[in-house]
Enzyme design. Structure first.
Site, PDB file in Angstrom:
ATOM      1  N   LYS A  49       0.822  -1.225   0.000  1.00 42.74           N
ATOM      2  CA  LYS A  49       0.000   0.000   0.000  1.00 42.74           C
ATOM      3  C   LYS A  49       0.852   1.270   0.000  1.00 42.74           C
ATOM      4  O   LYS A  49       0.381   2.327  -0.401  1.00 42.74           O
ATOM      5  CB  LYS A  49      -0.947   0.014   1.198  1.00 42.74           C
ATOM      6  CG  LYS A  49      -1.822  -1.196   1.296  1.00 42.74           C
ATOM      7  CD  LYS A  49      -2.593  -1.473   0.028  1.00 42.74           C
ATOM      8  CE  LYS A  49      -3.406  -2.715   0.205  1.00 42.74           C
ATOM      9  NZ  LYS A  49      -3.636  -3.550  -0.875  1.00 42.74           N
ATOM     10  N   TYR A 263     -11.604 -15.419   2.327  1.00 38.19           N
ATOM     11  CA  TYR A 263     -10.627 -14.383   2.666  1.00 38.19           C
ATOM     12  C   TYR A 263     -10.156 -14.534   4.118  1.00 38.19           C
ATOM     13  O   TYR A 263     -10.987 -14.641   5.032  1.00 38.19           O
ATOM     14  CB  TYR A 263     -11.251 -12.999   2.459  1.00 38.19           C
ATOM     15  CG  TYR A 263     -10.386 -11.874   2.960  1.00 38.19           C
ATOM     16  CD1 TYR A 263      -9.232 -11.502   2.281  1.00 38.19           C
ATOM     17  CD2 TYR A 263     -10.714 -11.195   4.132  1.00 38.19           C
ATOM     18  CE1 TYR A 263      -8.416 -10.477   2.755  1.00 38.19           C
ATOM     19  CE2 TYR A 263      -9.912 -10.169   4.614  1.00 38.19           C
ATOM     20  CZ  TYR A 263      -8.762  -9.821   3.913  1.00 38.19           C
ATOM     21  OH  TYR A 263      -7.956  -8.820   4.388  1.00 38.19           O
ATOM     22  N   TYR A 289      -2.193 -12.899   2.781  1.00 40.07           N
ATOM     23  CA  TYR A 289      -1.888 -12.536   1.392  1.00 40.07           C
ATOM     24  C   TYR A 289      -0.679 -13.303   0.841  1.00 40.07           C
ATOM     25  O   TYR A 289      -0.811 -14.153  -0.035  1.00 40.07           O
ATOM     26  CB  TYR A 289      -1.628 -11.025   1.282  1.00 40.07           C
ATOM     27  CG  TYR A 289      -2.811 -10.187   1.671  1.00 40.07           C
ATOM     28  CD1 TYR A 289      -3.815  -9.916   0.752  1.00 40.07           C
ATOM     29  CD2 TYR A 289      -2.952  -9.688   2.956  1.00 40.07           C
ATOM     30  CE1 TYR A 289      -4.921  -9.157   1.097  1.00 40.07           C
ATOM     31  CE2 TYR A 289      -4.058  -8.921   3.313  1.00 40.07           C
ATOM     32  CZ  TYR A 289      -5.032  -8.671   2.384  1.00 40.07           C
ATOM     33  OH  TYR A 289      -6.128  -7.930   2.726  1.00 40.07           O
TER      34      TYR A 289
END
Ligand SMILES: Cc1ncc(COP(=O)(O)O)c(C=O)c1O
Length: 332
Positions: A49, A263, A289
């Site tokens: 990010k 998820y 992730y």
């Protein structure tokens, strides 16, 4: 292509390293594998990010905003990094967090959640797992405006065409590093969630007419759904920078075989991947992730989808603070 027209803040000094994972390649009997250490990007504890925020925060500042508002899960890396960017820039930051689907919200939770408090988040708005995050962020923005301040809403994962510019720039960086190493990569493997990392990389490689192919390993959702989401963002990013030429549907490739039950729900393959990389290379991945993305890379090698002649770059997109929230997965 002219992404340079877009203003950018700088949160990292220089390029993130690319390292060869010889012991992992040997353990898998597979292709030559390198890792790009975007977990070492600037801002608190690094991660993908940071690249998106260099462009998003520049846009917020340009628009005169003094308060960043964004959203994510209780262990959101994106929320941690948006807050870190706000702290760095002297801006305020408010977060909308979705409660976990299973289990209760723990107000004492560690990992990223601990860092939200440590870095002095101004406000956390908790909403139900199926709540509307956009509506919640807009309500916060209205309250901010009522105080005479100016809010800037950053979408989930920082994934819009402005955020994706960060990964167009990363594709440039990879091409430059590959040139210095003497040979381009055949594949870049990355985890795909909100899609901005994947879309930005594809846009960046297309802009450079590179033959490097991006393989996205889903961390949620189906192959078709994620490909369409990434493609849509790719088109918007291409339009923003004026990328010329037709983009074929094949430019976006996702694999949904390593998501498991959903998820952030752990899988055996993720635990194996995180453990193997720690034990062969001493590198920490995360359970949500990069652990699943690496499980995808390992799975593709075992199925023969990647051959010993391929040159593969695994993108370490960060997320390690969440590792410390799940010791039960790794301690026998
Ligand atoms: C550590 C980490 N890796 C990968 C991703 C997925 O990136 P994107 O949302 O751009 O698809 C995220 C998104 O939150 C993340 O935090």
């Amino acid at each position: 292509m002219n992404q340079i027209r877009y203003e950018r803040r700088t949160y990292t000094n220089g390029y993130t390293p690319i390292q060869k994972l010889e012991r992992l390649s040997k353990a898998l009997g597979g292709p030559a594998i390198w890792i790009k250490r975007d977990d070492q990007l600037g801002l608190t504890a690094g991660g993908n990010k940071t690249r998106k925020l260099e462009y998003l925060v520049a846009d917020a500042i340009k628009q005169g905003a003094d308060t960043l508002i964004t959203c994510g899960a209780v262990q959101s890396n994106h929320c941690r990094l948006t807050l870190a960017a706000a702290v760095r820039e002297g801006l305020r930051c408010q977060l909308v967090l979705s409660k976990p689907e299973a289990g209760e919200y723990n107000p004492q939770a560690s990992g990223n959640h601990l860092l939200f408090h440590l870095m002095g988040v101004e406000k956390i708005e908790l909403i139900p797992a199926d709540g509307d995050i956009q509506v919640a962020m807009e309500a916060l923005a209205q309250a901010v405006e009522k105080e005479g301040k100016k809010a800037y809403i950053i979408p989930l994962g920082g994934s819009n065409q402005i955020g994706s510019l960060g990964y167009m720039a990363c594709a440039d960086e990879i091409e430059q590093q590959a040139m210095e190493m003497g040979t381009p990569f055949d594949y870049v493997v990355t985890g795909t969630g909100s899609g901005g990392t994947h879309a930005g990389l594809v846009a960046g490689f297309l802009a450079r007419q590179s033959h490097t192919e991006v393989i996205g390993i889903n961390v949620s959702g189906t192959k078709e759904g994620k490909e369409s989401q990434v493609r849509d963002l790719l088109y918007r990013t291409a339009a923003l920078v004026g990328l010329q030429g037709e983009i074929s549907d094949d430019a976006v490739r996702c694999d949904d075989q390593y998501v498991g039950a959903g998820y952030a729900i752990p899988t055996e393959e993720m635990v194996e991947a995180v453990t193997l990389v720690a034990r062969t290379e001493g590198i920490l991945l995360d359970p949500v992730y990069t652990g699943k993305a690496m499980a995808g890379l390992i799975g593709m090698i075992r199925k023969g989808e990647l051959t010993p002649d391929d040159r593969v770059l695994f993108l370490h997109t960060g997320g390690t603070p969440a590792l410390y929230t799940v010791p039960q997965l790794f301690i026998p």
